[in-house]
Design a protein around this motif. Structure first.
Motif, PDB file in Angstrom:
ATOM      1  N   VAL A 126       0.876  -1.169   0.000  1.00 49.23           N
ATOM      2  CA  VAL A 126       0.000   0.000   0.000  1.00 49.23           C
ATOM      3  C   VAL A 126       0.906   1.209   0.000  1.00 49.23           C
ATOM      4  O   VAL A 126       1.744   1.363   0.881  1.00 49.23           O
ATOM      5  N   GLN A 147       1.602   5.545  -0.561  1.00 45.01           N
ATOM      6  CA  GLN A 147       1.265   6.708   0.241  1.00 45.01           C
ATOM      7  C   GLN A 147      -0.254   6.814   0.421  1.00 45.01           C
ATOM      8  O   GLN A 147      -0.995   6.706  -0.536  1.00 45.01           O
ATOM      9  N   VAL A 148      -0.671   7.025   1.649  1.00 44.51           N
ATOM     10  CA  VAL A 148      -2.098   7.134   1.928  1.00 44.51           C
ATOM     11  C   VAL A 148      -2.365   8.494   2.564  1.00 44.51           C
ATOM     12  O   VAL A 148      -1.740   8.852   3.554  1.00 44.51           O
ATOM     13  N   SER A 149      -3.276   9.253   1.991  1.00 42.50           N
ATOM     14  CA  SER A 149      -3.619  10.550   2.566  1.00 42.50           C
ATOM     15  C   SER A 149      -4.528  10.320   3.767  1.00 42.50           C
ATOM     16  O   SER A 149      -5.196   9.288   3.872  1.00 42.50           O
ATOM     17  N   GLU A 155      -8.004   9.486   2.876  1.00 43.47           N
ATOM     18  CA  GLU A 155      -8.172   8.143   2.334  1.00 43.47           C
ATOM     19  C   GLU A 155      -8.098   7.103   3.449  1.00 43.47           C
ATOM     20  O   GLU A 155      -8.836   6.115   3.438  1.00 43.47           O
ATOM     21  N   ALA A 156      -7.229   7.343   4.418  1.00 46.49           N
ATOM     22  CA  ALA A 156      -7.144   6.432   5.561  1.00 46.49           C
ATOM     23  C   ALA A 156      -8.479   6.381   6.276  1.00 46.49           C
ATOM     24  O   ALA A 156      -8.947   5.317   6.702  1.00 46.49           O
ATOM     25  N   THR A 185     -11.425   6.961   4.908  1.00 49.88           N
ATOM     26  CA  THR A 185     -12.326   6.190   4.050  1.00 49.88           C
ATOM     27  C   THR A 185     -12.099   4.694   4.248  1.00 49.88           C
ATOM     28  O   THR A 185     -13.050   3.914   4.353  1.00 49.88           O
ATOM     29  N   LEU A 186     -10.835   4.315   4.304  1.00 48.85           N
ATOM     30  CA  LEU A 186     -10.503   2.891   4.464  1.00 48.85           C
ATOM     31  C   LEU A 186     -11.029   2.367   5.792  1.00 48.85           C
ATOM     32  O   LEU A 186     -11.570   1.266   5.867  1.00 48.85           O
ATOM     33  N   LEU A 190     -14.647   1.863   5.525  1.00 51.08           N
ATOM     34  CA  LEU A 190     -14.931   0.637   4.766  1.00 51.08           C
ATOM     35  C   LEU A 190     -14.770  -0.586   5.658  1.00 51.08           C
ATOM     36  O   LEU A 190     -15.545  -1.526   5.595  1.00 51.08           O
ATOM     37  N   GLY A 236      -3.426   0.164   4.903  1.00 49.34           N
ATOM     38  CA  GLY A 236      -3.583   1.563   4.491  1.00 49.34           C
ATOM     39  C   GLY A 236      -3.947   2.460   5.650  1.00 49.34           C
ATOM     40  O   GLY A 236      -3.322   3.503   5.858  1.00 49.34           O
ATOM     41  N   ILE A 252       1.018  13.191  -2.520  1.00 51.84           N
ATOM     42  CA  ILE A 252       0.014  12.136  -2.387  1.00 51.84           C
ATOM     43  C   ILE A 252      -1.084  12.326  -3.423  1.00 51.84           C
ATOM     44  O   ILE A 252      -1.682  13.382  -3.523  1.00 51.84           O
ATOM     45  N   GLU A 253      -1.267  11.311  -4.212  1.00 47.76           N
ATOM     46  CA  GLU A 253      -2.345  11.354  -5.187  1.00 47.76           C
ATOM     47  C   GLU A 253      -3.599  10.846  -4.512  1.00 47.76           C
ATOM     48  O   GLU A 253      -3.599   9.755  -3.962  1.00 47.76           O
ATOM     49  N   PRO A 254      -4.668  11.626  -4.532  1.00 48.45           N
ATOM     50  CA  PRO A 254      -5.860  11.148  -3.853  1.00 48.45           C
ATOM     51  C   PRO A 254      -6.399   9.893  -4.537  1.00 48.45           C
ATOM     52  O   PRO A 254      -6.385   9.780  -5.752  1.00 48.45           O
ATOM     53  N   GLY A 255      -6.825   8.976  -3.732  1.00 47.83           N
ATOM     54  CA  GLY A 255      -7.532   7.819  -4.270  1.00 47.83           C
ATOM     55  C   GLY A 255      -6.687   6.816  -4.999  1.00 47.83           C
ATOM     56  O   GLY A 255      -7.065   6.329  -6.040  1.00 47.83           O
ATOM     57  N   LEU A 256      -5.482   6.509  -4.491  1.00 45.92           N
ATOM     58  CA  LEU A 256      -4.710   5.426  -5.103  1.00 45.92           C
ATOM     59  C   LEU A 256      -5.108   4.081  -4.526  1.00 45.92           C
ATOM     60  O   LEU A 256      -5.025   3.057  -5.181  1.00 45.92           O
ATOM     61  N   VAL A 257      -5.509   4.087  -3.266  1.00 46.04           N
ATOM     62  CA  VAL A 257      -5.778   2.834  -2.572  1.00 46.04           C
ATOM     63  C   VAL A 257      -7.271   2.524  -2.555  1.00 46.04           C
ATOM     64  O   VAL A 257      -7.686   1.383  -2.753  1.00 46.04           O
ATOM     65  N   GLY A 258      -8.087   3.558  -2.344  1.00 45.15           N
ATOM     66  CA  GLY A 258      -9.541   3.366  -2.277  1.00 45.15           C
ATOM     67  C   GLY A 258     -10.098   2.570  -3.445  1.00 45.15           C
ATOM     68  O   GLY A 258     -10.821   1.586  -3.242  1.00 45.15           O
ATOM     69  N   ARG A 303      -8.813   0.398  -5.293  1.00 47.49           N
ATOM     70  CA  ARG A 303      -8.449  -1.022  -5.232  1.00 47.49           C
ATOM     71  C   ARG A 303      -9.385  -1.769  -4.299  1.00 47.49           C
ATOM     72  O   ARG A 303      -9.850  -2.863  -4.601  1.00 47.49           O
ATOM     73  N   VAL A 304      -9.677  -1.152  -3.132  1.00 45.83           N
ATOM     74  CA  VAL A 304     -10.545  -1.808  -2.152  1.00 45.83           C
ATOM     75  C   VAL A 304     -11.963  -1.921  -2.704  1.00 45.83           C
ATOM     76  O   VAL A 304     -12.587  -2.982  -2.663  1.00 45.83           O
TER      77      VAL A 304
END
Lengths: 122, 312
Positions: A101, A103-105, A108-109, A111-112, A115, B247, B267-273, B275-276
């Motif tokens: 995983v 870099q996580v902003s 976004e963390a 949001t995760l 989820l 994450g 940080i690019e927004p939404g790189l990981v989201g 995928r999930v």
């Protein structure tokens, strides 16, 4: 930060294990008992020590004869520094390795986490 | 030859601007990441080829009727130190530009490769000092650190997957299997080479926003490809949970703030989201006929500029 070569690492291991300062001669004796196969000349040990001094790993006490050497940081501090470098992120390094995983902003963390707990219906 | 050069220039512009934008926004790549990755590579290659090709064709007009004839004539004039009588300034400028652009792109690729190879070697030596092998998983090492980390270090001779103690505590056994399968997929499919190529393209053209967008899109696709391998080792939900856990855990761990905060600006927004979400709401893979169309388009993108260059 600077890294250690094999011989430098062996010398540092002895210094880290010593209670206080050591002279080059004492160091060589302990090195010999540490790995009996290799016989090092004192001049070799002195070369390694001055290199370690330049790299900032070793402090030299010039007021005494012979000069005394001691390590600047503890083994744990050195390991922590290395770990810091391994885990820290630099753009160059990011290219060299693929993270599970990246870099996580913070958003976004969040949001995760939402989820995960299932509080958000998507 | 002038017409071919104009057509190539138009193609280069299309591939440099609207096409990557549309592709970066499209939804279908998530359903066929491998195919989309091929298309991205074809766009980048064809874009470079048409841009340089257009300049070369335009510049060679006074030297001959086609690329080969003009090329020979150009070399002859180069050694003789002369110019054909009808050569003009803009044509010579185009030739210089083509040479500069080619050199710049190749040099940037070389530099990126050398730099990342150096970083990789240094990182590997540090990891070897700081980690212990994970039992039962050859090529996997564990760092004694509380923050959850997983990555792979691809190498020319040997590759390593690195996990942290924090990760082992955070994830259960099947989640861990998903992570290892994901990283092994990166290594087996040589994803770092694709990433390296796009990284070098981006660093060669830092002012060019599309290059940045392409690099990001390719990075996400590569992750999705590895996810697709990992979901075979476990199930979708386990993998999704592992991604979300790592994450969110990595972002909140106070022990290693630089892990996630150092490059805050990048940080690019939404790189990981995505995928999930993709794993939690699986969509049908793209139909094989649609994939065939994309692959055909990718091939055409490479064939068209080549034909224009060589045959006209």
């Amino acid at each position: 930060m600077a890294t250690l070569g094999e011989l430098e690492r062996t010398v540092m291991d002895v210094l880290w294990g010593a209670d206080g300062s050591l002279s080059a001669n004492e160091l060589r004796d302990r090195l010999d008992s540490a790995n009996g196969a290799k016989e090092l000349a004192v001049t070799t040990v002195l070369t390694v020590l001055s290199r370690l001094e330049n790299k900032g790993f070793v402090e030299r006490d010039r007021s005494s004869r012979p000069h005394l050497y001691r390590s600047v940081t503890t083994r744990a501090e050195h390991t922590a520094d290395l770990m810091h470098e391994v885990l820290g992120s630099a753009p160059d390094r990011e290219a060299a390795l693929a993270r599970f995983v990246g870099q996580v902003s913070p958003e976004e963390a969040e949001t995760l986490r939402a989820l995960l707990s299932g509080t958000r219906n998507s | 030859m002038f017409t071919a050069s104009v057509v190539l220039a138009a193609l280069a512009l299309t591939l440099a601007w609207p096409v990557p934008l549309i592709l970066a926004r499209a939804a279908w790549p998530a359903r066929a990441p491998g195919t989309a990755l091929v298309l991205w590579q074809s766009i980048a290659l064809a874009g470079g080829l048409s841009m340089i090709g257009s300049l070369v064709l335009y510049g060679l007009i006074p030297f001959g009727g086609n690329l080969i004839e003009g090329g020979f004539e150009f070399v002859r004039h180069l050694f003789a130190g002369t110019l054909p009588p009808d050569a003009n300034f803009s044509q010579m400028f185009a030739l210089c530009l083509a040479a500069l652009l080619t050199g710049h792109l190749l040099l940037s690729l070389l530099l990126t490769v050398v730099r990342s190879e150096k970083q990789r070697a240094r990182h590997l030596s540090l990891v070897n000092l700081l980690s212990a092998p994970l039992e039962g998983n050859p090529g996997t090492r564990v760092l004694d650190h509380p923050s959850p980390v997983a990555y792979c270090l691809p190498g020319t001779t040997s590759s390593v997957t690195v996990l942290s103690e924090g990760l082992l505590t955070l994830l259960d056994e099947s989640q861990l299997r998903a992570v290892i399968a994901h990283e092994n997929a990166h290594l087996a499919q040589q994803h770092h080479l694709v990433l390296l190529a796009f990284k070098s393209w981006h660093s060669a053209l830092p002012w060019f926003p599309i290059a940045n967008r392409a690099e990001t899109a390719v990075a996400v696709l590569v992750e999705m490809l590895a996810d697709d391998q990992a979901r075979r080792a476990t199930d979708d939900r386990t993998l999704a949970t592992a991604i979300a856990l790592v994450g969110s855990g990595a972002a909140t761990d106070p022990g290693a703030p630089e892990l996630t905060w150092a490059n805050r600006g990048e940080i690019e927004p939404g790189l990981v989201g995505p995928r999930v979400v993709r794993l939690l709401n699986p969509q049908h893979p793209l139909s094989s006929s649609a994939r065939a169309v994309v692959l055909l388009a990718a091939t055409a993108l490479l064939v068209i500029p080549t034909v224009l260059l060589v045959l006209i």
